[in-house]
Design a protein around this motif. Structure first.
Motif, mmCIF file in Angstrom:
data_model
loop_
_atom_site.group_PDB
_atom_site.id
_atom_site.type_symbol
_atom_site.label_atom_id
_atom_site.label_comp_id
_atom_site.label_asym_id
_atom_site.label_seq_id
_atom_site.Cartn_x
_atom_site.Cartn_y
_atom_site.Cartn_z
ATOM 1 N N MET A 128 26.276 -51.494 63.105
ATOM 2 C CA MET A 128 26.691 -51.543 64.516
ATOM 3 C C MET A 128 26.649 -52.975 65.037
ATOM 4 O O MET A 128 27.556 -53.412 65.757
ATOM 5 C CB MET A 128 25.793 -50.626 65.361
ATOM 6 C CG MET A 128 26.043 -49.151 65.127
ATOM 7 S SD MET A 128 24.857 -48.051 65.930
ATOM 8 C CE MET A 128 24.855 -48.626 67.579
ATOM 9 N N ARG A 129 25.637 -53.702 64.664
ATOM 10 C CA ARG A 129 25.506 -55.091 65.123
ATOM 11 C C ARG A 129 26.632 -55.950 64.558
ATOM 12 O O ARG A 129 27.240 -56.756 65.266
ATOM 13 C CB ARG A 129 24.150 -55.654 64.707
ATOM 14 C CG ARG A 129 23.891 -57.036 65.244
ATOM 15 C CD ARG A 129 22.436 -57.412 65.072
ATOM 16 N NE ARG A 129 22.179 -58.647 65.763
ATOM 17 C CZ ARG A 129 21.932 -59.797 65.164
ATOM 18 N NH1 ARG A 129 21.892 -59.851 63.854
ATOM 19 N NH2 ARG A 129 21.705 -60.880 65.864
ATOM 20 N N ALA A 130 26.932 -55.769 63.284
ATOM 21 C CA ALA A 130 28.017 -56.530 62.664
ATOM 22 C C ALA A 130 29.352 -56.189 63.322
ATOM 23 O O ALA A 130 30.169 -57.077 63.605
ATOM 24 C CB ALA A 130 28.077 -56.248 61.171
ATOM 25 N N SER A 131 29.577 -54.904 63.602
ATOM 26 C CA SER A 131 30.812 -54.483 64.265
ATOM 27 C C SER A 131 30.898 -55.080 65.668
ATOM 28 O O SER A 131 31.953 -55.570 66.093
ATOM 29 C CB SER A 131 30.862 -52.959 64.327
ATOM 30 O OG SER A 131 31.953 -52.530 65.085
ATOM 31 N N PHE A 132 29.792 -55.047 66.392
ATOM 32 C CA PHE A 132 29.769 -55.606 67.747
ATOM 33 C C PHE A 132 30.080 -57.104 67.716
ATOM 34 O O PHE A 132 30.894 -57.593 68.500
ATOM 35 C CB PHE A 132 28.406 -55.355 68.397
ATOM 36 C CG PHE A 132 28.213 -56.129 69.663
ATOM 37 C CD1 PHE A 132 28.844 -55.744 70.828
ATOM 38 C CD2 PHE A 132 27.403 -57.258 69.691
ATOM 39 C CE1 PHE A 132 28.689 -56.467 71.991
ATOM 40 C CE2 PHE A 132 27.235 -57.980 70.845
ATOM 41 C CZ PHE A 132 27.878 -57.579 72.011
ATOM 42 N N LEU A 133 29.437 -57.823 66.794
ATOM 43 C CA LEU A 133 29.670 -59.264 66.724
ATOM 44 C C LEU A 133 31.113 -59.580 66.324
ATOM 45 O O LEU A 133 31.721 -60.522 66.857
ATOM 46 C CB LEU A 133 28.695 -59.919 65.745
ATOM 47 C CG LEU A 133 27.234 -59.958 66.213
ATOM 48 C CD1 LEU A 133 26.345 -60.509 65.104
ATOM 49 C CD2 LEU A 133 27.090 -60.785 67.466
ATOM 50 N N ALA A 134 31.680 -58.778 65.413
ATOM 51 C CA ALA A 134 33.075 -59.001 65.013
ATOM 52 C C ALA A 134 34.008 -58.766 66.195
ATOM 53 O O ALA A 134 34.939 -59.550 66.434
ATOM 54 C CB ALA A 134 33.434 -58.094 63.844
ATOM 55 N N ASN A 135 33.763 -57.701 66.963
ATOM 56 C CA ASN A 135 34.595 -57.419 68.138
ATOM 57 C C ASN A 135 34.440 -58.515 69.183
ATOM 58 O O ASN A 135 35.418 -58.940 69.815
ATOM 59 C CB ASN A 135 34.243 -56.063 68.754
ATOM 60 C CG ASN A 135 34.728 -54.916 67.906
ATOM 61 O OD1 ASN A 135 35.653 -55.074 67.119
ATOM 62 N ND2 ASN A 135 34.112 -53.757 68.061
ATOM 63 N N TYR A 136 33.242 -58.987 69.371
ATOM 64 C CA TYR A 136 32.988 -60.033 70.361
ATOM 65 C C TYR A 136 33.717 -61.319 69.975
ATOM 66 O O TYR A 136 34.358 -61.964 70.801
ATOM 67 C CB TYR A 136 31.479 -60.277 70.494
ATOM 68 C CG TYR A 136 31.126 -61.318 71.518
ATOM 69 C CD1 TYR A 136 31.212 -61.038 72.872
ATOM 70 C CD2 TYR A 136 30.708 -62.588 71.123
ATOM 71 C CE1 TYR A 136 30.900 -61.996 73.816
ATOM 72 C CE2 TYR A 136 30.396 -63.546 72.060
ATOM 73 C CZ TYR A 136 30.492 -63.247 73.410
ATOM 74 O OH TYR A 136 30.192 -64.197 74.344
ATOM 75 N N VAL A 137 33.636 -61.693 68.718
ATOM 76 C CA VAL A 137 34.316 -62.905 68.244
ATOM 77 C C VAL A 137 35.828 -62.744 68.396
ATOM 78 O O VAL A 137 36.527 -63.679 68.816
ATOM 79 C CB VAL A 137 33.918 -63.208 66.782
ATOM 80 C CG1 VAL A 137 34.814 -64.257 66.168
ATOM 81 C CG2 VAL A 137 32.467 -63.642 66.715
ATOM 82 N N ALA A 138 36.357 -61.557 68.074
ATOM 83 C CA ALA A 138 37.800 -61.324 68.203
ATOM 84 C C ALA A 138 38.236 -61.426 69.664
ATOM 85 O O ALA A 138 39.288 -62.009 69.974
ATOM 86 C CB ALA A 138 38.156 -59.961 67.628
ATOM 87 N N ARG A 139 37.456 -60.879 70.594
ATOM 88 C CA ARG A 139 37.794 -60.972 72.028
ATOM 89 C C ARG A 139 37.744 -62.416 72.512
ATOM 90 O O ARG A 139 38.604 -62.851 73.275
ATOM 91 C CB ARG A 139 36.842 -60.098 72.847
ATOM 92 C CG ARG A 139 37.216 -58.642 72.824
ATOM 93 C CD ARG A 139 36.503 -57.850 73.909
ATOM 94 N NE ARG A 139 35.068 -58.070 73.939
ATOM 95 C CZ ARG A 139 34.190 -57.385 73.216
ATOM 96 N NH1 ARG A 139 34.601 -56.453 72.403
ATOM 97 N NH2 ARG A 139 32.904 -57.650 73.298
ATOM 98 N N GLN A 140 36.743 -63.162 72.053
ATOM 99 C CA GLN A 140 36.645 -64.561 72.462
ATOM 100 C C GLN A 140 37.836 -65.362 71.931
ATOM 101 O O GLN A 140 38.381 -66.219 72.622
ATOM 102 C CB GLN A 140 35.326 -65.179 71.977
ATOM 103 C CG GLN A 140 34.091 -64.593 72.639
ATOM 104 C CD GLN A 140 34.098 -64.782 74.138
ATOM 105 O OE1 GLN A 140 34.564 -65.783 74.663
ATOM 106 N NE2 GLN A 140 33.603 -63.777 74.850
ATOM 107 N N ALA A 141 38.247 -65.076 70.711
ATOM 108 C CA ALA A 141 39.407 -65.757 70.136
ATOM 109 C C ALA A 141 40.673 -65.400 70.898
ATOM 110 O O ALA A 141 41.535 -66.263 71.155
ATOM 111 C CB ALA A 141 39.554 -65.407 68.662
#
Length: 191
Positions: A128-141
Motif C-alpha cells: 500500500m505504501r509503495a502504491s501510494f508513493l507511486a501515485n503521489y509521484v505520478a500526480r506531482q509529475a
C-alpha cells in the motif's frame, strides 16, 4: 514326596497377594492347574485383535481428539477385563504425556500462525505504501507537466527592440493561481 518334587508339579499361578497356587498342574506339559489353565485361556485374547480394538478411531494420536478416543478404548477394554490394570494405568500415563506434548505443539502452531499473519499484514502495508508513493509521484509529475504547458519558455529577444505590451483584457482576473496548492489532508492526497 520331597518338597522339590512337589514344587515342580505345583501350579505356577501367583495371585494378587503374591501367593502361589497349591494345586497340582493339569498335565506334564502345562504349568497351571486345570482351574488356572481354563482362566488363562479365557483371559488371553488375541493380541492383534486387542491392539486393533485399542487403536480403533485413534488415528496417529496427533490431536487431542485422537488421544481421547484412545483413552476411551482403554477404559472399555479395562471394564471388560481384557487388559490388565497395570497396563491401563500405563496407557493413561502415556496419554497424559501425549496431551501435554500436544498442548505445547498447539501453542507453537498458534505462535507460528500469528507470526505468519503479522508478516502478511506487514507485506500488505508495504504494498500500500509503495502504491501510494507511486501515485503521489505520478500526480506531482502531472502537475509539473501542466505547469510547464501553461507557462511556455520565454524567447530571447533583441534588447534593441522593445517588448510588446499585452493588451488590457476586460475579463476578470482568474481566482486560481498558477501554482498548485498542497493537499490539506490524507484523503485529498489519495484521490
Amino acid at each position: 514326596m520331597s518338597a522339590k518334587h512337589l514344587t515342580t508339579n505345583q501350579c505356577t499361578h501367583i495371585n494378587a497377594r503374591s501367593r502361589r497356587c497349591r494345586m497340582l498342574v493339569a498335565s506334564a506339559e502345562d504349568s497351571f492347574c486345570s482351574h488356572h489353565l481354563a482362566q488363562s485361556a479365557v483371559s488371553q485374547p488375541n493380541p492383534e485383535a486387542l491392539a486393533a480394538e485399542l487403536l480403533n478411531s485413534t488415528g496417529n494420536l496427533a490431536s487431542v481428539g485422537d488421544v481421547k478416543a484412545f483413552l476411551g478404548n482403554v477404559v472399555k477394554l479395562r471394564a471388560r477385563k481384557l487388559i490388565d490394570r497395570k497396563d491401563a494405568v500405563a496407557f493413561g500415563y502415556l496419554s497424559q504425556l501425549l496431551l501435554c506434548t500436544l498442548h505445547g505443539m498447539e501453542k507453537l502452531s498458534d505462535q507460528e500462525r500469528d507470526a505468519q499473519a503479522l508478516d502478511e499484514v506487514n507485506e500488505d502495508i508495504r504494498k500500500m505504501r509503495a502504491s501510494f508513493l507511486a501515485n503521489y509521484v505520478a500526480r506531482q509529475a502531472a502537475k509539473a507537466s501542466q505547469k510547464s504547458q501553461k507557462n511556455p519558455p520565454t524567447q530571447t529577444r533583441d534588447s534593441s527592440v522593445p517588448a510588446p505590451k499585452p493588451a488590457p483584457s476586460n475579463a476578470p482576473a482568474s481566482t486560481e493561481s498558477a501554482t498548485p496548492k498542497p493537499p490539506r489532508d490524507y484523503f485529498s492526497i489519495c484521490t
